[in-house]
Write a protein that holds these residues in place. Structure first.
Motif, PDB file in Angstrom:
ATOM      1  N   SER A 123       0.788  -1.298  -0.117  1.00 48.06           N
ATOM      2  CA  SER A 123      -0.117  -0.119   0.087  1.00 48.06           C
ATOM      3  C   SER A 123       0.675   1.101   0.137  1.00 48.06           C
ATOM      4  CB  SER A 123      -1.045  -0.098   1.131  1.00 48.06           C
ATOM      5  OG  SER A 123      -0.149   0.043   2.428  1.00 48.06           O
ATOM      6  N   LEU A 124       2.288   1.171  -0.054  1.00 50.72           N
ATOM      7  CA  LEU A 124       3.036   2.271  -0.093  1.00 50.72           C
ATOM      8  C   LEU A 124       2.675   3.414  -1.294  1.00 50.72           C
ATOM      9  CD1 LEU A 124       6.568   1.072   0.882  1.00 50.72           C
ATOM     10  CD2 LEU A 124       5.213   2.526   2.037  1.00 50.72           C
ATOM     11  N   SER A 125       2.139   2.999  -2.533  1.00 43.47           N
ATOM     12  CA  SER A 125       1.985   3.766  -3.572  1.00 43.47           C
ATOM     13  C   SER A 125       0.822   4.817  -3.061  1.00 43.47           C
ATOM     14  CB  SER A 125       1.668   3.242  -4.789  1.00 43.47           C
ATOM     15  OG  SER A 125       0.403   2.494  -4.667  1.00 43.47           O
ATOM     16  N   ASN A 126      -0.001   4.569  -1.934  1.00 43.01           N
ATOM     17  CA  ASN A 126      -1.452   5.122  -1.590  1.00 43.01           C
ATOM     18  C   ASN A 126      -0.810   6.221  -0.893  1.00 43.01           C
ATOM     19  OD1 ASN A 126      -3.199   3.375  -2.763  1.00 43.01           O
ATOM     20  ND2 ASN A 126      -3.326   2.076  -0.761  1.00 43.01           N
ATOM     21  N   TYR A 127       0.604   6.453  -0.396  1.00 45.95           N
ATOM     22  CA  TYR A 127       0.965   7.635   0.288  1.00 45.95           C
ATOM     23  C   TYR A 127       1.767   8.692  -0.432  1.00 45.95           C
ATOM     24  CZ  TYR A 127      -0.611   4.910   4.356  1.00 45.95           C
ATOM     25  OH  TYR A 127      -1.241   4.124   5.155  1.00 45.95           O
ATOM     26  N   ILE A 128       1.815   8.226  -1.719  1.00 41.56           N
ATOM     27  CA  ILE A 128       2.413   9.141  -2.609  1.00 41.56           C
ATOM     28  C   ILE A 128       1.334  10.160  -3.074  1.00 41.56           C
ATOM     29  CG2 ILE A 128       3.903   9.197  -4.840  1.00 41.56           C
ATOM     30  CD1 ILE A 128       4.910   6.354  -4.302  1.00 41.56           C
ATOM     31  N   PRO A 129       1.505  11.118  -2.859  1.00 39.56           N
ATOM     32  CA  PRO A 129       0.567  12.411  -3.395  1.00 39.56           C
ATOM     33  C   PRO A 129       0.203  12.426  -4.968  1.00 39.56           C
ATOM     34  CG  PRO A 129       1.770  13.528  -1.879  1.00 39.56           C
ATOM     35  CD  PRO A 129       2.521  12.116  -2.030  1.00 39.56           C
TER      36      PRO A 129
ATOM     37  N   THR B 115      -5.823   6.913   7.985  1.00 35.18           N
ATOM     38  CA  THR B 115      -4.922   6.053   7.969  1.00 35.18           C
ATOM     39  C   THR B 115      -3.756   6.144   8.817  1.00 35.18           C
ATOM     40  OG1 THR B 115      -3.777   6.620   5.962  1.00 35.18           O
ATOM     41  CG2 THR B 115      -5.545   4.977   5.916  1.00 35.18           C
ATOM     42  N   ILE B 116      -2.886   7.432   8.838  1.00 37.29           N
ATOM     43  CA  ILE B 116      -1.812   7.494   9.378  1.00 37.29           C
ATOM     44  C   ILE B 116      -1.947   7.828  10.991  1.00 37.29           C
ATOM     45  CG2 ILE B 116       0.130   9.324   9.886  1.00 37.29           C
ATOM     46  CD1 ILE B 116       0.022   9.587   6.735  1.00 37.29           C
ATOM     47  N   PRO B 117      -2.733   8.331  11.497  1.00 36.37           N
ATOM     48  CA  PRO B 117      -3.198   8.405  12.844  1.00 36.37           C
ATOM     49  C   PRO B 117      -3.381   7.141  13.641  1.00 36.37           C
ATOM     50  CG  PRO B 117      -4.474  10.058  12.006  1.00 36.37           C
ATOM     51  CD  PRO B 117      -3.913   9.134  10.942  1.00 36.37           C
ATOM     52  N   ASP B 118      -3.895   5.953  12.832  1.00 39.43           N
ATOM     53  CA  ASP B 118      -3.986   4.816  13.462  1.00 39.43           C
ATOM     54  C   ASP B 118      -2.626   3.952  13.617  1.00 39.43           C
ATOM     55  OD1 ASP B 118      -6.026   2.973  14.568  1.00 39.43           O
ATOM     56  OD2 ASP B 118      -5.843   1.513  12.755  1.00 39.43           O
ATOM     57  N   ASP B 119      -1.851   4.358  12.435  1.00 33.86           N
ATOM     58  CA  ASP B 119      -0.438   3.808  12.593  1.00 33.86           C
ATOM     59  C   ASP B 119       0.487   4.453  13.645  1.00 33.86           C
ATOM     60  OD1 ASP B 119      -1.026   2.176  10.367  1.00 33.86           O
ATOM     61  OD2 ASP B 119      -0.202   3.678   8.929  1.00 33.86           O
ATOM     62  N   ILE B 120       0.195   5.816  13.747  1.00 32.08           N
ATOM     63  CA  ILE B 120       0.920   6.442  14.932  1.00 32.08           C
ATOM     64  C   ILE B 120       0.757   5.731  16.331  1.00 32.08           C
ATOM     65  CG2 ILE B 120       1.142   8.656  15.978  1.00 32.08           C
ATOM     66  CD1 ILE B 120       1.051   9.840  13.043  1.00 32.08           C
ATOM     67  N   PHE B 121      -0.757   5.670  16.446  1.00 32.52           N
ATOM     68  CA  PHE B 121      -1.293   5.234  17.893  1.00 32.52           C
ATOM     69  C   PHE B 121      -0.648   3.797  18.007  1.00 32.52           C
ATOM     70  CE2 PHE B 121      -4.703   8.353  17.093  1.00 32.52           C
ATOM     71  CZ  PHE B 121      -4.194   9.392  17.804  1.00 32.52           C
ATOM     72  N   LEU B 122      -0.755   3.041  17.011  1.00 35.08           N
ATOM     73  CA  LEU B 122      -0.293   1.419  16.985  1.00 35.08           C
ATOM     74  C   LEU B 122       1.378   1.546  17.465  1.00 35.08           C
ATOM     75  CD1 LEU B 122      -0.279  -1.532  17.044  1.00 35.08           C
ATOM     76  CD2 LEU B 122       0.348  -1.050  14.433  1.00 35.08           C
ATOM     77  N   PHE B 123       2.085   2.681  16.805  1.00 39.37           N
ATOM     78  CA  PHE B 123       3.491   2.615  17.302  1.00 39.37           C
ATOM     79  C   PHE B 123       3.647   3.228  18.641  1.00 39.37           C
ATOM     80  CE2 PHE B 123       7.238   5.174  17.136  1.00 39.37           C
ATOM     81  CZ  PHE B 123       8.395   4.166  17.083  1.00 39.37           C
ATOM     82  N   ALA B 124       2.809   3.974  19.120  1.00 40.50           N
ATOM     83  CA  ALA B 124       2.950   4.548  20.374  1.00 40.50           C
ATOM     84  C   ALA B 124       2.536   3.554  21.642  1.00 40.50           C
ATOM     85  CB  ALA B 124       1.900   5.628  20.645  1.00 40.50           C
ATOM     86  N   GLN B 125       1.591   2.696  21.357  1.00 39.37           N
ATOM     87  CA  GLN B 125       1.109   1.513  22.020  1.00 39.37           C
ATOM     88  C   GLN B 125       2.400   0.546  21.887  1.00 39.37           C
ATOM     89  OE1 GLN B 125      -2.856  -0.107  21.637  1.00 39.37           O
ATOM     90  NE2 GLN B 125      -3.138   1.438  20.213  1.00 39.37           N
ATOM     91  N   LEU B 126       3.295   0.196  21.008  1.00 40.69           N
ATOM     92  CA  LEU B 126       4.120  -0.489  20.777  1.00 40.69           C
ATOM     93  C   LEU B 126       5.266  -0.087  21.590  1.00 40.69           C
ATOM     94  CD1 LEU B 126       5.577  -3.035  19.446  1.00 40.69           C
ATOM     95  CD2 LEU B 126       6.440  -1.210  17.630  1.00 40.69           C
ATOM     96  N   VAL B 127       5.892   1.211  21.674  1.00 36.85           N
ATOM     97  CA  VAL B 127       6.572   1.843  22.587  1.00 36.85           C
ATOM     98  C   VAL B 127       6.187   1.721  23.855  1.00 36.85           C
ATOM     99  CG1 VAL B 127       7.883   4.105  23.020  1.00 36.85           C
ATOM    100  CG2 VAL B 127       7.576   3.332  20.604  1.00 36.85           C
ATOM    101  N   LEU B 128       5.015   1.903  24.177  1.00 44.41           N
ATOM    102  CA  LEU B 128       4.609   1.906  25.616  1.00 44.41           C
ATOM    103  C   LEU B 128       4.665   0.460  26.110  1.00 44.41           C
ATOM    104  CD1 LEU B 128       1.976   4.344  25.314  1.00 44.41           C
ATOM    105  CD2 LEU B 128       3.883   4.644  26.875  1.00 44.41           C
ATOM    106  N   SER B 129       4.288  -0.436  25.130  1.00 47.02           N
ATOM    107  CA  SER B 129       4.333  -1.769  25.545  1.00 47.02           C
ATOM    108  C   SER B 129       5.776  -2.362  26.051  1.00 47.02           C
ATOM    109  CB  SER B 129       3.773  -2.776  24.660  1.00 47.02           C
ATOM    110  OG  SER B 129       4.918  -2.931  23.615  1.00 47.02           O
ATOM    111  N   PHE B 130       6.922  -1.966  25.654  1.00 48.38           N
ATOM    112  CA  PHE B 130       8.332  -2.265  25.992  1.00 48.38           C
ATOM    113  C   PHE B 130       8.482  -1.693  27.543  1.00 48.38           C
ATOM    114  CE2 PHE B 130       9.112  -2.349  21.412  1.00 48.38           C
ATOM    115  CZ  PHE B 130       9.476  -3.542  21.065  1.00 48.38           C
TER     116      PHE B 130
END
Length: 156
Positions: free
Chosen positions: A37-43, A59-74
């Protein structure tokens, strides 16, 4: 489920372990889904710039929140770093994820109906986990009091 059940007597066990497993599975799925899905992020790939903007804010906020949860999980899994402040931050991340997911539903319903399920699922999941981390006795004992004793809650 069997792993979570078998570790239910440990501080990181039961539903708490289930949450962490879900975060790591979410990361794995995200990694698998990103390359196709990388091509979807090319304007320049979008004819309609408004649709591109709406796509990115759904889409991007959901990925950011997943990443935040991942960091916090460590921090939360590490016995030496466990601290209540990370639970407070995690609850804020989960509420923000809920708000953005709910906000994505009408956009998805209008432009990308096939994505509505994922926005609804994300909203429900975030809200459930928020309440879990708000109400769980285990979470409070493990992260706030730093004392988890299975026998206190389940005497033989």
């Amino acid at each position: 489920w069997a792993i979570c059940y078998s570790r239910r007597k440990k501080p990181i066990g039961g539903w708490l372990l289930y949450y962490f497993i879900g975060v790591y599975i979410g990361l794995f799925i995200s990694i698998i889904m990103t390359p196709p899905s990388l091509s979807n992020y090319i304007p320049s790939e979008w004819d309609n710039k408004l649709h591109y903007f709406l796509f990115t804010i759904t889409t991007i906020p959901d990925d950011i929140f997943l990443f935040a949860q991942l960091v916090l999980s460590f921090y939360l899994i590490s016995q030496s770093r466990r601290d209540w402040k990370y639970i407070v931050i995690l609850r804020k991340v989960l509420i923000a994820d809920f708000v953005f997911s709910v906000g994505s539903i009408p956009i998805d319903a209008t432009l990308w109906p096939q994505s509505v399920f994922f926005s609804v699922y994300s909203a429900i999941q975030s809200l459930i986990w928020f309440f879990y981390f708000k109400q769980s006795v285990r979470v409070e004992y493990v992260f706030k009091d730093k004392q988890w004793n299975w026998e206190i809650f389940h005497p033989v």
